[in-house]
Design a protein around this motif. Structure first.
Motif, PDB file in Angstrom:
ATOM      1  N   THR A  57       2.312 -16.395  -1.577  1.00 41.59           N
ATOM      2  CA  THR A  57       3.341 -17.410  -1.415  1.00 41.59           C
ATOM      3  C   THR A  57       2.838 -18.473  -0.448  1.00 41.59           C
ATOM      4  N   SER A  58       3.623 -19.525  -0.267  1.00 40.07           N
ATOM      5  CA  SER A  58       3.287 -20.562   0.705  1.00 40.07           C
ATOM      6  C   SER A  58       4.517 -20.854   1.542  1.00 40.07           C
ATOM      7  N   LEU A  59       4.305 -21.051   2.832  1.00 41.06           N
ATOM      8  CA  LEU A  59       5.398 -21.242   3.779  1.00 41.06           C
ATOM      9  C   LEU A  59       5.365 -22.656   4.349  1.00 41.06           C
ATOM     10  N   PHE A  66      10.020 -11.471   5.534  1.00 41.86           N
ATOM     11  CA  PHE A  66       9.531 -10.820   4.324  1.00 41.86           C
ATOM     12  C   PHE A  66      10.192  -9.438   4.251  1.00 41.86           C
ATOM     13  N   SER A  67      10.811  -9.117   3.114  1.00 42.80           N
ATOM     14  CA  SER A  67      11.406  -7.792   2.911  1.00 42.80           C
ATOM     15  C   SER A  67      10.678  -7.093   1.770  1.00 42.80           C
ATOM     16  N   PHE A  68      10.187  -5.882   2.037  1.00 45.15           N
ATOM     17  CA  PHE A  68       9.427  -5.108   1.052  1.00 45.15           C
ATOM     18  C   PHE A  68      10.271  -3.904   0.637  1.00 45.15           C
ATOM     19  N   LYS A  69      10.569  -3.811  -0.665  1.00 45.32           N
ATOM     20  CA  LYS A  69      11.499  -2.806  -1.147  1.00 45.32           C
ATOM     21  C   LYS A  69      10.935  -2.048  -2.354  1.00 45.32           C
ATOM     22  N   ILE A 104       9.288 -12.985  -4.479  1.00 47.13           N
ATOM     23  CA  ILE A 104       7.873 -13.301  -4.659  1.00 47.13           C
ATOM     24  C   ILE A 104       7.301 -12.370  -5.720  1.00 47.13           C
ATOM     25  N   PRO A 105       6.669 -12.893  -6.758  1.00 48.40           N
ATOM     26  CA  PRO A 105       6.085 -12.028  -7.797  1.00 48.40           C
ATOM     27  C   PRO A 105       5.034 -11.085  -7.216  1.00 48.40           C
ATOM     28  N   VAL A 106       5.037  -9.855  -7.704  1.00 47.86           N
ATOM     29  CA  VAL A 106       4.063  -8.840  -7.291  1.00 47.86           C
ATOM     30  C   VAL A 106       3.214  -8.482  -8.505  1.00 47.86           C
ATOM     31  N   SER A 107       1.905  -8.519  -8.366  1.00 52.34           N
ATOM     32  CA  SER A 107       1.012  -8.245  -9.492  1.00 52.34           C
ATOM     33  C   SER A 107       0.995  -6.761  -9.823  1.00 52.34           C
ATOM     34  N   ALA A 108       0.310  -6.415 -10.900  1.00 50.33           N
ATOM     35  CA  ALA A 108       0.248  -5.022 -11.357  1.00 50.33           C
ATOM     36  C   ALA A 108      -0.471  -4.115 -10.372  1.00 50.33           C
ATOM     37  N   ASN A 109      -1.276  -4.691  -9.462  1.00 51.45           N
ATOM     38  CA  ASN A 109      -1.974  -3.874  -8.468  1.00 51.45           C
ATOM     39  C   ASN A 109      -1.420  -4.084  -7.056  1.00 51.45           C
ATOM     40  N   LEU A 136       0.823  -1.208   0.000  1.00 48.51           N
ATOM     41  CA  LEU A 136       0.000   0.000   0.000  1.00 48.51           C
ATOM     42  C   LEU A 136       0.860   1.262   0.000  1.00 48.51           C
ATOM     43  N   GLU A 137       0.231   2.383  -0.367  1.00 48.96           N
ATOM     44  CA  GLU A 137       0.832   3.714  -0.269  1.00 48.96           C
ATOM     45  C   GLU A 137       2.073   3.902  -1.125  1.00 48.96           C
ATOM     46  N   VAL A 138       2.043   3.413  -2.374  1.00 48.99           N
ATOM     47  CA  VAL A 138       3.181   3.648  -3.273  1.00 48.99           C
ATOM     48  C   VAL A 138       2.704   4.376  -4.534  1.00 48.99           C
ATOM     49  N   ASN A 139       1.631   5.149  -4.397  1.00 45.41           N
ATOM     50  CA  ASN A 139       1.118   5.977  -5.491  1.00 45.41           C
ATOM     51  C   ASN A 139       0.742   5.141  -6.718  1.00 45.41           C
ATOM     52  N   ASN A 140       0.248   3.923  -6.466  1.00 48.52           N
ATOM     53  CA  ASN A 140      -0.200   3.014  -7.536  1.00 48.52           C
ATOM     54  C   ASN A 140       0.903   2.664  -8.535  1.00 48.52           C
ATOM     55  N   ASN A 141       2.145   2.781  -8.116  1.00 50.70           N
ATOM     56  CA  ASN A 141       3.270   2.417  -8.980  1.00 50.70           C
ATOM     57  C   ASN A 141       3.977   1.198  -8.394  1.00 50.70           C
ATOM     58  N   TYR A 142       3.679   0.043  -8.951  1.00 57.83           N
ATOM     59  CA  TYR A 142       4.221  -1.210  -8.415  1.00 57.83           C
ATOM     60  C   TYR A 142       5.298  -1.810  -9.326  1.00 57.83           C
ATOM     61  N   SER A 143       5.741  -1.056 -10.322  1.00 55.33           N
ATOM     62  CA  SER A 143       6.661  -1.599 -11.315  1.00 55.33           C
ATOM     63  C   SER A 143       7.983  -2.057 -10.710  1.00 55.33           C
ATOM     64  N   ASP A 144       8.474  -1.354  -9.667  1.00 54.13           N
ATOM     65  CA  ASP A 144       9.760  -1.741  -9.085  1.00 54.13           C
ATOM     66  C   ASP A 144       9.620  -2.212  -7.631  1.00 54.13           C
ATOM     67  N   VAL A 145       8.386  -2.565  -7.229  1.00 52.19           N
ATOM     68  CA  VAL A 145       8.193  -3.107  -5.885  1.00 52.19           C
ATOM     69  C   VAL A 145       8.736  -4.536  -5.846  1.00 52.19           C
ATOM     70  N   ARG A 146       9.541  -4.836  -4.833  1.00 53.65           N
ATOM     71  CA  ARG A 146      10.105  -6.177  -4.672  1.00 53.65           C
ATOM     72  C   ARG A 146       9.715  -6.737  -3.317  1.00 53.65           C
ATOM     73  N   VAL A 147       9.310  -7.981  -3.325  1.00 50.15           N
ATOM     74  CA  VAL A 147       9.024  -8.696  -2.082  1.00 50.15           C
ATOM     75  C   VAL A 147       9.960  -9.900  -2.029  1.00 50.15           C
ATOM     76  N   GLU A 148      10.853  -9.904  -1.050  1.00 51.17           N
ATOM     77  CA  GLU A 148      11.811 -10.990  -0.910  1.00 51.17           C
ATOM     78  C   GLU A 148      11.454 -11.829   0.313  1.00 51.17           C
ATOM     79  N   LEU A 149      11.598 -13.125   0.173  1.00 46.33           N
ATOM     80  CA  LEU A 149      11.318 -14.057   1.258  1.00 46.33           C
ATOM     81  C   LEU A 149      12.593 -14.818   1.577  1.00 46.33           C
TER      82      LEU A 149
END
Length: 311
Positions: free
Chosen positions: A68-70, A78-81, A58-63, A36-49
């Motif tokens: 994932t499964s643990l 979880f790292s959000f970058k 972890i793949p991030v969708s366009a929205n 949330l709160e990234v001005n609807n720009n998810y092109s370079d959002v990374r989620v690392e597990l």
């Protein structure tokens, strides 16, 4: 978005059914979420597990959604970058107490709010988790039974306090620097310079209005605007449920505070004169978050159930 949730807002019935089926088939625990709160720009959002020496993206969708499964009985980070935003780390332990069946645990939904890097932010501080999620035997599930995953409230509140303190120190330091700087003389446009040359020497210069700066969304986001005018929370509230009412000029704010088992949870209802009605929950590691009416009502009932348990 309708969610059947306890803390951290579980996924909706359809999504929950799919994820439960997934967990049965693969004997793993399904976790979904959204950034949330990234001005609807998810092109370079990374989620690392990461877990131990293993790291995966972890793949991030366009929205901004991810899934994932643990594996059970392990600890993950979880790292959000995102470029220009503070990296957040959330620790997730899938360890279950002896006698608790993994098939009884509901899927988990994790909303994560990122905020922009600001002056004087201590990036070293954010190398540690901003939240820790683990099994809590006192957590009430959507079916009314006890025992589910939840965030460590005390830990999250301590992190939130440090972040708020960091932001206040930055704002104070920034204001001090600005106060010491001499005011800049407005510059003239070419058009004004030409006009000034044609006027007499007694003609006053036309002042140039400096461009208004848009406030950073982290300081004046939607939730803060909606709740503006309500007094701050008291340092201490009694055990149980406390309700506060605030009648403002164009809206009415109802704040409900629950205190039990060393925890404090806050919910806010904001009703406008024009008919708009909004609901918020205080999630310690991300601040106030707008939720649906259904989530609000379910969370209120959930807290009342817990209060009866601890009486």
């Amino acid at each position: 978005m309708n969610r059947v949730t306890t803390k951290y807002h579980k996924a909706g019935f359809l999504l929950a059914g799919f994820l439960l089926l997934y967990s049965f088939v693969f004997a793993q625990y399904p976790v979904s979420g959204e950034v949330l709160e990234v001005n609807n720009n998810y092109s370079d959002v990374r989620v690392e597990l990461s877990s131990g020496n293993q790291n995966v993206d972890i793949p991030v969708s366009a929205n901004g959604h991810f899934f994932t499964s643990l594996e059970w009985n392990k600890k993950y980070n979880f790292s959000f970058k995102k470029e220009g935003y503070v990296t957040k780390v959330i620790e997730f332990s899938t360890h279950l107490p002896e006698g608790v069946s993994s098939s009884s645990i509901e899927p988990y939904h994790m909303p994560v709010r990122l905020f922009r890097i600001f002056e004087w932010v201590d990036t070293v501080f954010f190398q540690n988790p901003v939240a820790k999620i683990r099994y809590d035997k006192s957590e009430v599930r959507s079916d009314g039974r006890f025992g589910d995953f939840a965030d460590d409230r005390d830990y999250s509140l301590n992190v939130k306090f440090r972040i708020d303190q960091m932001r206040r120190e930055g704002e104070e330091a920034s204001a001090s620097v600005k106060a010491k700087k001499p005011a800049k003389k407005p510059t003239k446009t070419k058009k004004q310079k030409r006009a000034n040359n044609t006027n007499s020497e007694n003609t006053a210069d036309i002042p140039i209005k400096e461009e208004e700066q848009t406030p950073n969304t982290i300081d004046k986001d939607f939730a803060r605007r909606e709740m503006n005018g309500a007094p701050p929370l008291k340092p201490v509230y009694p055990e149980g449920e406390t309700n506060e009412e605030f009648a403002l000029k164009n809206r009415h704010i109802h704040r409900t505070i629950f205190v039990y088992n060393g925890q404090r949870k806050v919910f806010i209802s904001v009703k406008h004169e024009w008919g708009g009605h909004f609901f918020f929950i205080d999630e310690a590691h991300i601040g106030y978050r707008c939720i649906s009416k259904e989530v609000y009502e379910h969370s209120i009932l959930n807290c009342r159930t817990k209060i009866k348990q601890y009486k």
